[in-house]
Design a protein around this motif. Structure first.
Motif, mmCIF file in Angstrom:
data_model
loop_
_atom_site.group_PDB
_atom_site.id
_atom_site.type_symbol
_atom_site.label_atom_id
_atom_site.label_comp_id
_atom_site.label_asym_id
_atom_site.label_seq_id
_atom_site.Cartn_x
_atom_site.Cartn_y
_atom_site.Cartn_z
ATOM 1 N N UNK A 61 0.824 -1.210 0.000
ATOM 2 C CA UNK A 61 0.000 0.000 0.000
ATOM 3 C C UNK A 61 0.857 1.258 0.000
ATOM 4 N N UNK A 62 1.961 1.184 0.710
ATOM 5 C CA UNK A 62 2.890 2.321 0.729
ATOM 6 C C UNK A 62 3.445 2.572 -0.665
ATOM 7 N N UNK A 63 3.849 1.501 -1.352
ATOM 8 C CA UNK A 63 4.341 1.643 -2.717
ATOM 9 C C UNK A 63 3.286 2.196 -3.655
ATOM 10 N N UNK A 64 2.059 1.724 -3.499
ATOM 11 C CA UNK A 64 0.981 2.244 -4.335
ATOM 12 C C UNK A 64 0.754 3.727 -4.063
ATOM 13 N N UNK A 65 0.893 4.128 -2.801
ATOM 14 C CA UNK A 65 0.733 5.550 -2.470
ATOM 15 C C UNK A 65 1.820 6.384 -3.134
ATOM 16 N N UNK A 66 3.052 5.883 -3.147
ATOM 17 C CA UNK A 66 4.137 6.618 -3.801
ATOM 18 C C UNK A 66 3.864 6.768 -5.295
ATOM 19 N N UNK A 67 3.379 5.691 -5.928
ATOM 20 C CA UNK A 67 3.057 5.769 -7.357
ATOM 21 C C UNK A 67 1.884 6.711 -7.612
ATOM 22 N N UNK A 68 0.938 6.759 -6.704
ATOM 23 C CA UNK A 68 -0.196 7.673 -6.872
ATOM 24 C C UNK A 68 0.264 9.125 -6.757
ATOM 25 N N UNK A 69 1.154 9.382 -5.796
ATOM 26 C CA UNK A 69 1.699 10.735 -5.663
ATOM 27 C C UNK A 69 2.508 11.119 -6.893
ATOM 28 N N UNK A 70 3.222 10.160 -7.466
ATOM 29 C CA UNK A 70 3.987 10.417 -8.690
ATOM 30 C C UNK A 70 3.048 10.738 -9.842
ATOM 31 N N UNK A 71 1.897 10.061 -9.892
ATOM 32 C CA UNK A 71 0.927 10.346 -10.955
ATOM 33 C C UNK A 71 0.358 11.741 -10.807
ATOM 34 N N UNK A 72 0.181 12.194 -9.582
ATOM 35 C CA UNK A 72 -0.348 13.547 -9.363
ATOM 36 C C UNK A 72 0.620 14.610 -9.875
#
Length: 347
Positions: A61-72
């Protein structure tokens, strides 16, 4: 005299029975103690594995959050972004500690767990799914794999057999899909396709004709993703750059890798300028110019692999997960447990 001998025999028998009784009791006690110790060890190991899996779920979930922030933040994906920075082995208490006033006593009570992890851009590799397009063998992708096999000194016969098996498992109705899971390979097409099941992951290429040795050698450069993808020129290793770009030599691939260390590419046109080419074909001189196409190459990615490993005392649990990013939505495609220490990426 006879009575004395008889009493001696009785005493000897009684002593022997006593010794046998003591030995039996000691054996039963040792067996019971061993079973109790074994039960405690099994329970402790199982508890450690369960705790580790919960920690790995949080790491995912932490990794997914980092990728989501990168998408933003938008823009291309490159190796200088936060998702590309590996996490060296760190004590879990360093993440859980809320203030700097934690005493030595609280540190001793903290879980003796260590977390390791890193992310990999899966579009920095050749996608074996691209080998088949609309039920037919893709010439450009086939040439790319041939170049890679030649570079790695792998048997070309295995590649030919793999491509033919993929063609049978991915008829036109399945090969033309861009979002399928790769498992709908038994509808339409050749009659022989009913006997060949399409791969769903990289390891399934073993069924397509690649040996275990070849798969291990290809692992850093080839993947299987459930849709057609482009090669990210910001993250692809030199071997993949050389294989995926037609008419390029090793020096040209090295030139791209060195140029992106200073500043990442924001478009494929910048890569063409690095190579001294402004079009996808043609150029001055006798040698053909390297062919970079927006249909085959890019500077952004949607597929990533999240690798995590937790060590709790003597318990070591690892996991590899492949996720796909569609906008701000991060979806997990597969999760596999690791049965060996997590190999850290080379710097």
């Amino acid at each position: 005299m006879t009575r004395t001998i008889h009493r001696g025999r009785q005493r000897g028998a009684a002593l022997l029975m006593a010794m046998l009784t003591v030995a039996l009791v000691a054996t039963l006690a040792a067996a019971a103690l061993w079973r109790q110790w074994r039960g405690v060890e099994v329970e402790t190991a199982e508890r450690g594995r369960v705790q580790a899996r919960w920690i790995l779920a949080g790491a995912l979930d932490w990794g997914r959050l980092i990728l989501r922030q990168d998408a933003r933040s938008g823009g291309p994906d490159h190796l200088s972004e936060p998702w590309a920075i590996p996490l060296a082995e760190a004590r879990l208490s360093t993440f859980l500690s809320g203030n700097s006033d934690a005493s030595a006593a609280s540190e001793d009570d903290a879980m003796n767990a260590f977390l390791t992890g890193y992310m990999v851009d899966m579009q920095g590799r050749l996608n074996a799914y691209n080998l088949i397009e609309n039920g037919q063998i893709s010439e450009s992708q086939s040439l790319a794999f041939e170049r890679l096999f030649s570079l790695l000194a792998l048997p070309a016969s295995e590649l030919e057999r793999c491509v033919q098996q993929l063609r049978l498992s991915m008829p036109a109705s399945a090969g033309s899909q861009t979002g399928s899971s790769g498992s709908a390979g038994n509808t339409g097409g050749d009659s022989d396709s009913n006997t060949v099941i399409a791969p769903t992951r990289f390891a399934d290429l073993r069924r397509m004709g690649l040996s275990a040795t070849t798969l291990a050698r290809l692992a850093p450069y080839v993947t299987w993703l459930p849709s057609r993808t482009t090669v990210n020129l910001n993250t692809a290793p030199v071997e993949v750059l050389y294989a995926s770009i037609a008419n390029i030599d090793r020096a040209g691939a090295q030139k791209i890798a060195q140029a992106r260390q200073n500043t990442h590419f924001t478009s494929v046109d910048e890569v063409r300028k690095v190579l001294g080419s402004t079009s996808t074909s043609g150029g001055s001189g006798d040698a053909p110019a390297p062919e970079i196409s927006s249909q085959l190459h890019g500077v952004s990615s949607r597929y990533f692999q999240i690798n995590g490993q937790v060590r709790i005392d003597d318990t070591l649990v690892g996991e590899q997960s492949i996720v796909v990013r569609n906008g701000l939505q991060i979806r997990t495609l597969q999760r596999d447990s690791l049965f060996a220490p997590l190999p850290m990426p080379s710097s």
